[in-house]
Design a protein around this motif. Sequence first.
Motif, short mmCIF file in Angstrom:
data_model
loop_
_atom_site.label_atom_id
_atom_site.label_comp_id
_atom_site.label_asym_id
_atom_site.label_seq_id
_atom_site.Cartn_x
_atom_site.Cartn_y
_atom_site.Cartn_z
N VAL A 108 0.85 -1.20 0.00
CA VAL A 108 0.00 0.00 0.00
C VAL A 108 0.88 1.25 0.00
O VAL A 108 0.58 2.23 -0.70
CB VAL A 108 -0.97 0.00 1.20
CG1 VAL A 108 -1.79 1.28 1.23
CG2 VAL A 108 -1.92 -1.20 1.11
N CYS A 109 1.97 1.22 0.75
CA CYS A 109 2.93 2.34 0.71
C CYS A 109 3.42 2.58 -0.71
O CYS A 109 3.51 3.74 -1.16
CB CYS A 109 4.13 2.07 1.61
SG CYS A 109 3.84 2.31 3.37
N ASP A 110 3.73 1.52 -1.43
CA ASP A 110 4.21 1.65 -2.80
C ASP A 110 3.16 2.30 -3.70
O ASP A 110 3.48 3.14 -4.55
CB ASP A 110 4.59 0.28 -3.36
CG ASP A 110 5.87 -0.27 -2.75
OD1 ASP A 110 6.61 0.51 -2.10
OD2 ASP A 110 6.13 -1.48 -2.92
N LEU A 111 1.90 1.93 -3.51
CA LEU A 111 0.82 2.52 -4.30
C LEU A 111 0.66 4.00 -3.98
O LEU A 111 0.46 4.83 -4.88
CB LEU A 111 -0.49 1.79 -4.04
CG LEU A 111 -0.60 0.38 -4.61
CD1 LEU A 111 -1.84 -0.33 -4.05
CD2 LEU A 111 -0.65 0.40 -6.14
N VAL A 112 0.77 4.35 -2.71
CA VAL A 112 0.65 5.76 -2.31
C VAL A 112 1.83 6.56 -2.86
O VAL A 112 1.65 7.67 -3.39
CB VAL A 112 0.56 5.88 -0.78
CG1 VAL A 112 0.63 7.36 -0.34
CG2 VAL A 112 -0.75 5.26 -0.28
N ASP A 113 3.04 6.01 -2.77
CA ASP A 113 4.21 6.70 -3.31
C ASP A 113 4.10 6.89 -4.81
O ASP A 113 4.45 7.96 -5.34
CB ASP A 113 5.49 5.93 -2.98
CG ASP A 113 6.02 6.22 -1.58
OD1 ASP A 113 5.74 7.32 -1.06
OD2 ASP A 113 6.70 5.35 -1.02
N ALA A 114 3.61 5.88 -5.51
CA ALA A 114 3.46 6.00 -6.96
C ALA A 114 2.44 7.08 -7.33
O ALA A 114 2.66 7.86 -8.27
CB ALA A 114 3.04 4.65 -7.55
N ALA A 115 1.35 7.13 -6.57
CA ALA A 115 0.33 8.16 -6.82
C ALA A 115 0.88 9.55 -6.53
O ALA A 115 0.65 10.50 -7.29
CB ALA A 115 -0.90 7.88 -5.97
N ALA A 116 1.62 9.68 -5.43
CA ALA A 116 2.18 10.98 -5.06
C ALA A 116 3.20 11.47 -6.08
O ALA A 116 3.30 12.67 -6.36
CB ALA A 116 2.82 10.90 -3.67
N ALA A 117 3.96 10.54 -6.64
CA ALA A 117 4.99 10.91 -7.61
C ALA A 117 4.38 11.53 -8.87
O ALA A 117 5.03 12.34 -9.55
CB ALA A 117 5.83 9.69 -7.98
N GLN A 118 3.15 11.16 -9.19
CA GLN A 118 2.48 11.66 -10.39
C GLN A 118 1.54 12.83 -10.09
O GLN A 118 0.96 13.41 -11.01
CB GLN A 118 1.67 10.54 -11.05
CG GLN A 118 2.49 9.33 -11.49
CD GLN A 118 3.51 9.68 -12.55
OE1 GLN A 118 3.22 10.44 -13.47
NE2 GLN A 118 4.72 9.15 -12.42
N ALA A 119 1.39 13.17 -8.82
CA ALA A 119 0.40 14.17 -8.42
C ALA A 119 0.96 15.59 -8.50
O ALA A 119 2.17 15.82 -8.45
CB ALA A 119 -0.08 13.88 -7.00
#
Length: 220
Positions: A175-186
Amino acid sequence: MNFCTTIWEEIAPLRRAILSHPFLDELAAGTLPPETFRHYIVQDSLYLAEYARVLALAAARAPTAAGRLEFSDGAKVAVQVEEALHQAFFAQFGVTPEMAQQSEATPACLGYTSYLASLAATRSYEELIAGILPCFWVYWEVGCDIRPRAASPNPYSAWIETYAAPSFGEATRRVCDLVDAAAAQATPAIRSAMNTAFRNAARYEWMFWDSAYRRERWPI
């Protein structure tokens, strides 16, 4: 530094407050009064039922297959934990099905689940999954902190082992990885909103432990 590492360090004082809360100190020592844990486990059952719905909504909104799989699996696990772990504790601590069905969510429980539901209904996917993450991550840290210092035997050992299990740590990492991936594109604005969602949910985690320790009821 990625989003999750940054926000996790920023809330270090809150995390210390959670780990040092008397509810968890007494749970680790095995001295937590059974009626206090009974209050907690009933409220946690109510929380998990709503959390599973929020995870299912996150799965429906996820833009990637990885997100859809992770959050749909998470919703399934939340239901399984509610059914298995809680039913075992209900039997151990004298909670009948009728008592559980008639229980009302406390202000802290209702506030937390309502906040997550509002993220799912009115805010971005990025904010939603940032708000979902503390329930995973805080419980993983709590389990890992308590396990090496827990008294043995301990009436709460099954609970401790559930949240200190490597499989739960792996789920938290995903879940951390998914949040980090979303934040990187935000955008910066979305990342700021993610920070707020994560921080608010982590605050609710402390409030949940504290309300259980006080056996919180509605004041009127």
